[in-house]
Design a protein around this motif. Structure first.
Motif, PDB file in Angstrom:
ATOM      1  N   TYR A 132       0.877  -1.166   0.000  1.00  0.00           N
ATOM      2  CA  TYR A 132       0.000   0.000   0.000  1.00  0.00           C
ATOM      3  C   TYR A 132       0.913   1.214   0.000  1.00  0.00           C
ATOM      4  O   TYR A 132       1.805   1.328   0.844  1.00  0.00           O
ATOM      5  N   MET A 133       0.711   2.106  -0.960  1.00  0.00           N
ATOM      6  CA  MET A 133       1.522   3.324  -1.053  1.00  0.00           C
ATOM      7  C   MET A 133       0.699   4.498  -0.518  1.00  0.00           C
ATOM      8  O   MET A 133      -0.388   4.756  -1.014  1.00  0.00           O
ATOM      9  N   ASP A 134       1.238   5.180   0.472  1.00  0.00           N
ATOM     10  CA  ASP A 134       0.599   6.375   1.013  1.00  0.00           C
ATOM     11  C   ASP A 134       1.056   7.562   0.174  1.00  0.00           C
ATOM     12  O   ASP A 134       2.141   8.107   0.382  1.00  0.00           O
ATOM     13  N   MET A 135       0.233   7.944  -0.791  1.00  0.00           N
ATOM     14  CA  MET A 135       0.607   8.997  -1.733  1.00  0.00           C
ATOM     15  C   MET A 135       0.766  10.361  -1.033  1.00  0.00           C
ATOM     16  O   MET A 135       1.563  11.174  -1.473  1.00  0.00           O
ATOM     17  N   SER A 136       0.053  10.584   0.074  1.00  0.00           N
ATOM     18  CA  SER A 136       0.191  11.860   0.786  1.00  0.00           C
ATOM     19  C   SER A 136       1.597  11.989   1.381  1.00  0.00           C
ATOM     20  O   SER A 136       2.151  13.083   1.458  1.00  0.00           O
ATOM     21  N   ALA A 137       2.196  10.887   1.799  1.00  0.00           N
ATOM     22  CA  ALA A 137       3.535  10.909   2.355  1.00  0.00           C
ATOM     23  C   ALA A 137       4.568  11.242   1.274  1.00  0.00           C
ATOM     24  O   ALA A 137       5.615  11.827   1.560  1.00  0.00           O
TER      25      ALA A 137
END
Length: 140
Positions: A132-137
């Motif tokens: 899962y990639m946290d795009m906000s980070a």
């Protein structure tokens, strides 16, 4: 020259086709029966990504090389991005419940800030990363 690729088919050798089909069905995947027989099965990842699970005998008819011994060496790591951390954990728990092995390795601090992942080894030793990639980070 730019080439436009519309889909990808990954070919993976399997020792027992029926067991591999059961394993991936348990993980929620479907198979395209039109491209499935006693030598291979077309595992549908999504509309443009497919994995051909091929019996070892059939797989070797495509190459003059030996099949990698996945108990001693890595051949490939297949990475799948999913919608949440929960989806990562559920996928891995289901894989382990059906004979897969947890092969997760530690990430660096920087990697952990943007990605949550786990790695499993399937019944034939192929490595799959579920992430899962946290795009906000990534934006900060």
């Amino acid at each position: 020259m730019t080439i436009k690729v519309s889909s990808i088919y990954v070919n993976l050798p399997v020792k027992n086709l029926a067991q591999s089909i059961s394993f991936f069905k348990a993980l929620g995947f479907e198979f395209n029966e039109e491209f499935t027989d006693n030598k291979g099965a077309n595992l549908v990842i999504n509309d443009s990504i497919f994995v051909m699970l091929l019996t070892e005998e059939f797989f070797t008819s495509f190459t003059h090389l030996e099949i990698a011994d996945t108990s001693k060496e890595n051949e490939v790591i297949l990475a799948l991005q999913v919608e949440s951390k929960d989806a990562v954990d559920k996928f891995v728990a289901t894989a382990i419940e059906h004979g897969g092995e947890d092969k997760t390795t530690a990430l660096s601090e920087e990697e952990e800030e943007m990605m949550y992942y786990r790695r499993i080894k399937d019944l034939d030793g192929h490595l799959w990363e579920i992430m899962y990639m946290d795009m906000s980070a990534m934006e900060s």
